[in-house]
Scaffold this motif. Structure first.
Motif, short mmCIF file in Angstrom:
data_model
loop_
_atom_site.label_atom_id
_atom_site.label_comp_id
_atom_site.label_asym_id
_atom_site.label_seq_id
_atom_site.Cartn_x
_atom_site.Cartn_y
_atom_site.Cartn_z
N GLU A 146 -8.20 -40.10 27.31
CA GLU A 146 -7.56 -38.86 27.73
C GLU A 146 -8.30 -38.30 28.93
O GLU A 146 -9.53 -38.40 29.02
CB GLU A 146 -7.55 -37.83 26.59
N HIS A 147 -7.56 -37.66 29.86
CA HIS A 147 -8.18 -37.12 31.06
C HIS A 147 -7.34 -35.97 31.60
O HIS A 147 -6.28 -35.63 31.05
CB HIS A 147 -8.34 -38.21 32.14
N GLY A 148 -7.81 -35.35 32.67
CA GLY A 148 -7.10 -34.25 33.29
C GLY A 148 -5.85 -34.72 34.01
O GLY A 148 -5.71 -35.90 34.36
N HIS A 149 -4.92 -33.78 34.24
CA HIS A 149 -3.61 -34.18 34.79
C HIS A 149 -3.70 -34.70 36.22
O HIS A 149 -2.80 -35.40 36.68
CB HIS A 149 -2.64 -32.99 34.73
N GLY A 150 -4.80 -34.43 36.93
CA GLY A 150 -4.93 -34.94 38.29
C GLY A 150 -5.85 -36.15 38.40
O GLY A 150 -6.21 -36.56 39.51
N GLN A 151 -6.23 -36.76 37.28
CA GLN A 151 -7.22 -37.83 37.29
C GLN A 151 -6.64 -39.21 36.97
O GLN A 151 -7.38 -40.19 36.93
CB GLN A 151 -8.33 -37.51 36.28
N GLY A 152 -5.34 -39.28 36.79
CA GLY A 152 -4.74 -40.56 36.41
C GLY A 152 -5.02 -41.68 37.38
O GLY A 152 -5.42 -42.78 36.99
N ALA A 153 -4.85 -41.42 38.66
CA ALA A 153 -5.06 -42.46 39.67
C ALA A 153 -6.49 -42.94 39.68
O ALA A 153 -6.76 -44.15 39.77
CB ALA A 153 -4.65 -41.93 41.04
N ALA A 154 -7.45 -42.02 39.59
CA ALA A 154 -8.86 -42.40 39.61
C ALA A 154 -9.24 -43.23 38.40
O ALA A 154 -10.02 -44.19 38.50
CB ALA A 154 -9.72 -41.14 39.69
N VAL A 155 -8.71 -42.88 37.23
CA VAL A 155 -9.04 -43.64 36.02
C VAL A 155 -8.38 -45.02 36.06
O VAL A 155 -8.99 -46.02 35.67
CB VAL A 155 -8.63 -42.85 34.76
N ARG A 156 -7.16 -45.09 36.53
CA ARG A 156 -6.50 -46.40 36.68
C ARG A 156 -7.29 -47.29 37.64
O ARG A 156 -7.47 -48.49 37.40
CB ARG A 156 -5.07 -46.23 37.17
N GLU A 157 -7.76 -46.70 38.72
CA GLU A 157 -8.55 -47.46 39.69
C GLU A 157 -9.83 -48.00 39.05
O GLU A 157 -10.21 -49.15 39.26
CB GLU A 157 -8.90 -46.57 40.88
N ALA A 158 -10.50 -47.15 38.25
CA ALA A 158 -11.73 -47.58 37.58
C ALA A 158 -11.45 -48.70 36.59
O ALA A 158 -12.22 -49.67 36.48
CB ALA A 158 -12.37 -46.39 36.88
N LEU A 159 -10.36 -48.59 35.84
CA LEU A 159 -9.99 -49.63 34.88
C LEU A 159 -9.71 -50.95 35.58
O LEU A 159 -10.19 -52.01 35.15
CB LEU A 159 -8.78 -49.18 34.07
N ALA A 160 -8.95 -50.90 36.65
CA ALA A 160 -8.60 -52.13 37.36
C ALA A 160 -9.84 -52.76 37.98
O ALA A 160 -10.02 -53.99 37.92
CB ALA A 160 -7.57 -51.82 38.44
N ALA A 161 -10.72 -51.94 38.55
CA ALA A 161 -11.94 -52.46 39.17
C ALA A 161 -12.86 -53.11 38.15
O ALA A 161 -13.62 -54.03 38.48
CB ALA A 161 -12.67 -51.33 39.89
N ALA A 162 -12.80 -52.64 36.91
CA ALA A 162 -13.65 -53.19 35.84
C ALA A 162 -13.03 -54.42 35.20
O ALA A 162 -13.63 -55.00 34.28
CB ALA A 162 -13.91 -52.13 34.77
N GLY A 163 -11.86 -54.82 35.63
CA GLY A 163 -11.25 -56.05 35.13
C GLY A 163 -10.25 -55.88 34.01
O GLY A 163 -9.78 -56.86 33.44
N TYR A 164 -9.90 -54.65 33.67
CA TYR A 164 -8.88 -54.44 32.64
C TYR A 164 -7.52 -54.81 33.21
O TYR A 164 -7.26 -54.68 34.42
CB TYR A 164 -8.86 -52.98 32.20
N VAL A 165 -6.63 -55.25 32.34
CA VAL A 165 -5.27 -55.61 32.75
C VAL A 165 -4.28 -54.70 32.04
O VAL A 165 -4.65 -53.93 31.14
CB VAL A 165 -4.96 -57.08 32.43
N ASP A 166 -3.02 -54.80 32.43
CA ASP A 166 -1.96 -53.98 31.86
C ASP A 166 -2.32 -52.49 31.94
O ASP A 166 -2.07 -51.72 31.00
CB ASP A 166 -1.68 -54.36 30.40
N VAL A 167 -2.93 -52.10 33.04
CA VAL A 167 -3.38 -50.72 33.23
C VAL A 167 -2.17 -49.81 33.48
O VAL A 167 -1.28 -50.15 34.25
CB VAL A 167 -4.36 -50.64 34.41
N SER A 168 -2.16 -48.66 32.80
CA SER A 168 -1.07 -47.70 33.00
C SER A 168 -1.53 -46.31 32.60
O SER A 168 -2.62 -46.14 32.06
CB SER A 168 0.17 -48.10 32.18
#
Length: 290
Positions: A249-271
């Motif tokens: 869970e995160h703030g309403h303006g943080q979705g893009a930053a968290v998706r970027e962190a997930l993708a950079a760390a190698g997670y897949v099916d990020v949404s």
């Protein structure tokens, strides 16, 4: 004074000081004092309120008018249909966080598995999931000893016995000698969920509403609120089974930053999933590597 008259006056008082839910707040406080539910209030609105109960209600009303959260005044908040005891040592469970529970249930649809809830607070997320998945083993971790005590109390009240609450700093409370440990000595889970601190230190919302009274450490994070989220993204991989999911869970303006962190760390099916108000609220990804 009758119940109806007392409630009408109380609601006006709270409305005048800016309460966004004046009537509901007044009803919840009066129900707490009288030991009844809201249906009882509607049914017996013409009854007079005894002097002692009225005095107690007026004291709670004054505290609410000063901004103190209803959940702290009554010591309880409902979450996922569960009546949870609350305290000033924990965040107040909020409806938007039920979106995280929904997502966890959707990604943990099997009869058995393991879920880790980091920063568990009252135990709301862990207990909600555990109540729906009795075959799962659920672990809730919090740094605050008061929070862990409260979460255990809530589990006992609700007779939910497939949850283990532990004290620790994020992943440090995981038992390296657990039967669920891998060859590297770390417990692994099918799902890891968290509602961590994600508000920036200078966010003006910290000076408004209920959050003024909630524990600062459970609200605020460095790096514009992203520090703990990024830490969890990096460290969770070592504690997920292959194919396991991380949901944050995160703030309403943080979705893009968290998706970027997930993708950079190698997670897949990020949404990212949206909350009841249509705002970005839950970002998730799947870890494939063993």
């Amino acid at each position: 004074m009758t119940l109806d008259a007392l409630l009408a006056r109380a609601a006006r008082r709270l409305f005048d000081v800016g309460s966004p839910s004046a009537r509901l707040d007044a009803e919840v406080l009066l129900c707490h004092v009288l030991g009844v539910d809201r249906t009882w209030l509607y049914t017996w609105g013409d009854r007079e309120v005894p002097i002692l109960e009225r005095a107690l209600f007026e004291a709670l009303l004054a505290a609410r008018a000063s901004g103190q959260p209803v959940a702290y005044l009554t010591g309880e908040r409902e979450f996922w249909g569960l009546p949870l005891a609350t305290s000033r040592h924990t965040l107040i469970p909020r409806p938007d966080t039920e979106r995280l529970v929904e997502a966890a249930l959707a990604h943990g649809a099997s009869d058995q598995g393991r879920l880790l809830d980091l920063g568990t607070g009252t135990g709301a997320i862990a207990l909600a999931f555990a109540s729906e998945r009795p075959g799962w083993s659920v672990v809730g971790i919090d740094l605050s000893p008061e929070s862990v005590t409260l979460a255990r109390h809530n589990a006992e009240r609700l007779v939910i016995d497939n949850v283990d609450f532990r004290r620790g700093d994020w992943f440090t409370a995981l038992n390296v000698e657990s039967e669920q440990s891998d060859e590297n000595g770390g417990e692994r889970f099918d799902l890891i969920v968290s509602n961590p601190p994600y508000i920036a230190e200078d966010d003006p919302h910290l000076k408004r509403g209920d959050v003024r009274f909630e524990p600062h450490s459970a609200l605020v994070a460095a790096e514009l609120g992203l520090a703990d989220l990024r830490h969890l993204v990096g460290e969770a991989r070592a504690h997920l089974v292959p194919g396991g999911w991380l949901l944050l869970e995160h703030g309403h303006g943080q979705g893009a930053a968290v998706r970027e962190a997930l993708a950079a760390a190698g997670y897949v099916d990020v949404s990212t999933l949206r909350d009841l108000g249509g705002n970005d609220r839950i970002s998730l990804g799947r870890h494939l590597e063993a």
